[in-house]
Design an enzyme around this catalytic site. Structure first.
Site, mmCIF file in Angstrom:
data_model
loop_
_atom_site.group_PDB
_atom_site.id
_atom_site.type_symbol
_atom_site.label_atom_id
_atom_site.label_comp_id
_atom_site.label_asym_id
_atom_site.label_seq_id
_atom_site.Cartn_x
_atom_site.Cartn_y
_atom_site.Cartn_z
ATOM 1 N N LYS A 1 -0.750 -12.675 -0.558
ATOM 2 C CA LYS A 1 -1.228 -12.178 -1.860
ATOM 3 C C LYS A 1 -1.221 -13.311 -2.882
ATOM 4 O O LYS A 1 -0.282 -14.115 -2.914
ATOM 5 C CB LYS A 1 -0.322 -11.038 -2.322
ATOM 6 C CG LYS A 1 -0.768 -10.358 -3.612
ATOM 7 C CD LYS A 1 0.190 -9.231 -3.993
ATOM 8 C CE LYS A 1 -0.245 -8.497 -5.242
ATOM 9 N NZ LYS A 1 0.710 -7.426 -5.632
ATOM 10 N N SER B 1 -1.342 -2.953 -6.371
ATOM 11 C CA SER B 1 -2.112 -4.154 -6.631
ATOM 12 C C SER B 1 -2.330 -5.039 -5.409
ATOM 13 O O SER B 1 -3.183 -5.913 -5.443
ATOM 14 C CB SER B 1 -1.430 -4.980 -7.715
ATOM 15 O OG SER B 1 -0.145 -5.411 -7.272
ATOM 16 N N SER C 1 3.134 -1.294 -5.390
ATOM 17 C CA SER C 1 1.976 -2.128 -5.055
ATOM 18 C C SER C 1 1.907 -2.640 -3.623
ATOM 19 O O SER C 1 0.903 -3.239 -3.234
ATOM 20 C CB SER C 1 1.898 -3.329 -6.003
ATOM 21 O OG SER C 1 1.427 -2.929 -7.257
#
Lengths: 492, 99
Positions: A86, A161, A185
């Protein structure tokens, strides 16, 4: 080298444990596996947009090195296994933006501890995955570089996210990925994409090199195809770190030892506060069926009360935005990132931040600044911290009676792109079952437990006490291995 | 609850954010809506409840006072929009009058 599409598909469908066993057995090389992942990315990511950038040259060089090391007897645990990272996690020498225009072009001089640990274990970085800007969001639509799509339905969000990481793993672009979880997330996008997402207990994994959002809530966690892989990656990234004083001084356990399939007598708490109005009926039905399944495996199902549940979201939003407003004050256009000229130093700050941050980030900075400002601090920020204590006490009481707590991960399956972007409050409500774990420092895992009528995945969440990852992994593995949800794949 | 445009402008000033008039109006409505939602925490009696700023059972985590390897000067300024001879360059904090 295996060239045809079927061979590529066979390789990319593998998870971490399967891939490393096959590599160790010499069934294929890391270069072949890495090429297969890169080919899959090339084939599907134009539409999916799970990656913000890939690093094919570096990945293939590392894969080639891994193959030579293996020939020389090297047997480190992830040798030659590709992973995705990420983009809120710093990667030395690889551009890292946190999904924000304000960090476009930023090349970190060091890597996050979790990334360093995976690389030291032999993992190969395929690239950086899309995220809501600074991890602020639940759909990946707040990325400064365009949304990611859900591999099960390209008109829908992958969750967020960590939506890029979840979509990449679900679409077989990578065997596994790292995400981050501040209010859900990792778990919510794993649920929306039909895979496994583990949020470790606060303090279990070092946050060094994680671009800070809510420092008392943020944790890095694995997003994987199987529970086995989640345990494996957690073992590798967990542990005390002198560079993060909020890591707990405990040794990482052999989490894989918890994967026995035996949950006879395990006490599973069901909080009725989590089965509320507004939950999609197919989600409720799937989770209630899963509860029956756990009972059939020998678990004891125990109704519990978490009376402060409905306060978790407002408390979370006050605390996370307050912490964010302080953390994001570092983006001043002087040491790194975007810089826009102004008439004075203050105007320089204003212009830089006004131009560089997207609408959701500005909204959260504003909310946090307000909650911390003179005259409102006691009523909002201090009050939220006090109610946080009550929420934590709810869980302390519950875990004195049960081993784990089971609930839906999210009240709905993946929603349509654009459906909630103009309604911040509706977007916030998608986190209703996940934020408590961050407020109380618990561990949690989302695993697939069904599909809705439209074929979209449904996830269930298992919460455990702080440092209770062995318990949630044990329960998750027993369920996963006695059901077949994980075998269904999106058609791409 | 609705914030006035002036209240929003004040918060934006504290946060060092340049906002357009359209943004000021948009945030006035949205922040008011979110704050109304958040206000439910104020109905809870917390008179004898200590705050939880963080959840760890740790305090005063100390490190030995030993020098360690760190970033080089060139690494530290490599991402700077403007640097000079290993220093970050900023515009003057004080104006010409030395105020």
């Amino acid at each position: 080298m295996m060239g045809d599409q079927n061979a590529t598909k066979q390789l990319t469908s593998l998870g971490v444990a399967e891939a490393r066993a096959a590599l160790a057995a010499g069934r294929f090389t890391s270069v072949e596996l890495t090429n297969a992942c890169l080919a899959q990315i090339e084939r599907v990511d134009g539409a999916l947009h799970a990656f913000l950038r890939t690093t094919p040259d570096e990945a293939l060089e590392a894969a080639s090195w891994a193959d030579r090391a293996r020939a020389g007897g090297d047997a480190r645990p992830l040798l030659g296994v590709p992973i995705a990272i990420k983009d809120v996690l710093m990667t030395s020498g690889i551009e890292t933006t946190a999904g924000s225009r304000i960090l476009e072009g930023f090349v970190p001089p060091y890597s996050a501890t979790a990334v360093q640990k995976l690389q030291a274990a032999g993992a190969i970085i395929l690239g950086k995955t899309n995220t809501d800007e600074f991890a602020m969001g639940s759909s990946t639509e707040n990325s400064g570089f365009g949304p990611t799509r859900n591999p099960w339905d390209m008109e829908r969000v992958p969750g967020g996210s960590s939506g890029g990481s979840a979509a990449a793993v679900a679409a077989d672009e990578a065997p596994a990925a790292l995400g981050t979880d501040t209010g859900g997330s990792v778990r919510q996008p794993a649920s929306f994409c039909g895979i496994v997402g583990l949020k470790p207990s606060y303090g279990r994994v070092s946050r060094y090199g994680l671009i800070a959002y809510g420092s008392s809530l943020d944790q890095i966690g694995p997003i994987t195809k199987t529970v086995t892989d989640a345990a494996l990656l957690l073992e590798l990234i967990a542990g005390d770190d002198p560079r993060d004083s909020t890591t707990m001084p405990v040794n990482a356990l052999d989490f894989s030892a918890a994967l026995t399939g035996d949950i006879e007598g395990m006490r599973i708490g069901i909080p009725e506060e989590y089965f509320v109005e507004g939950i999609q009926s197919e989600v409720e039905n799937a989770v209630r069926s899963a509860i029956d399944h756990f009972a059939s495996l020998g678990a004891e199902i125990v109704p519990i009360g978490l009376p402060n549940t409905e306060l978790a979201l407002p408390v979370y939003y006050l605390i996370v935005t307050a912490e964010a407003s302080a953390n994001l004050s570092r983006y001043d256009g002087i040491r790194f990132g975007l810089s826009v000229d102004g008439d004075s130093i203050f105007d320089h700050f204003r212009q830089t931040r006004g131009a560089g941050f997207g609408p959701e980030v500005k909204r959260r900075i504003m909310l946090g600044t307000y909650a911390l400002s003179a005259g409102y601090y006691d009523a909002y920020y201090l009050k939220a911290q006090q109610v946080r204590t009550l929420i934590k006490q709810d869980f302390d009481r519950a875990f004195s009676d049960v081993d784990v707590i089971l609930s839906p991960t999210s009240p709905t399956t993946a929603f349509r792109i654009g459906e909630k972007v103009d309604d911040p409050l509706a977007m916030i409500l998608t986190d209703i079952f996940t934020t408590s774990a961050n407020l109380a420092g618990l561990c949690g895992i989302s695993i697939p437990c069904g599909f809705d009528a439209g074929g979209l995945p449904i996830g269930l969440q298992l919460l455990g006490p702080s440092l209770g990852e062995d318990k949630i992994l044990r329960a998750a593995y027993a369920y996963e291995q006695s059901t077949e949800w994980r075998l269904r794949k999106p058609e791409l | 609850m609705k914030l006035t445009r002036e209240e929003v402008r004040h918060v934006a000033e504290l946060a060092r954010l340049q906002l357009s008039d359209a943004e000021l109006d948009e945030y006035a409505g949205q922040l008011g809506q979110i704050l109304t939602y958040a206000q439910q925490v104020q109905s809870v009696d917390t008179s004898s409840v200590p705050p939880t700023p963080q959840v760890l059972p740790l305090s005063n985590v100390l490190a030995d006072d030993e020098s360690q390897e760190s970033l080089s000067n060139s690494q530290a300024v490599r991402n700077a929009p403007d640097s000079d001879d290993g220093y970050f360059r900023v515009i003057a904090v004080f104006d010409d009058k030395g105020a």
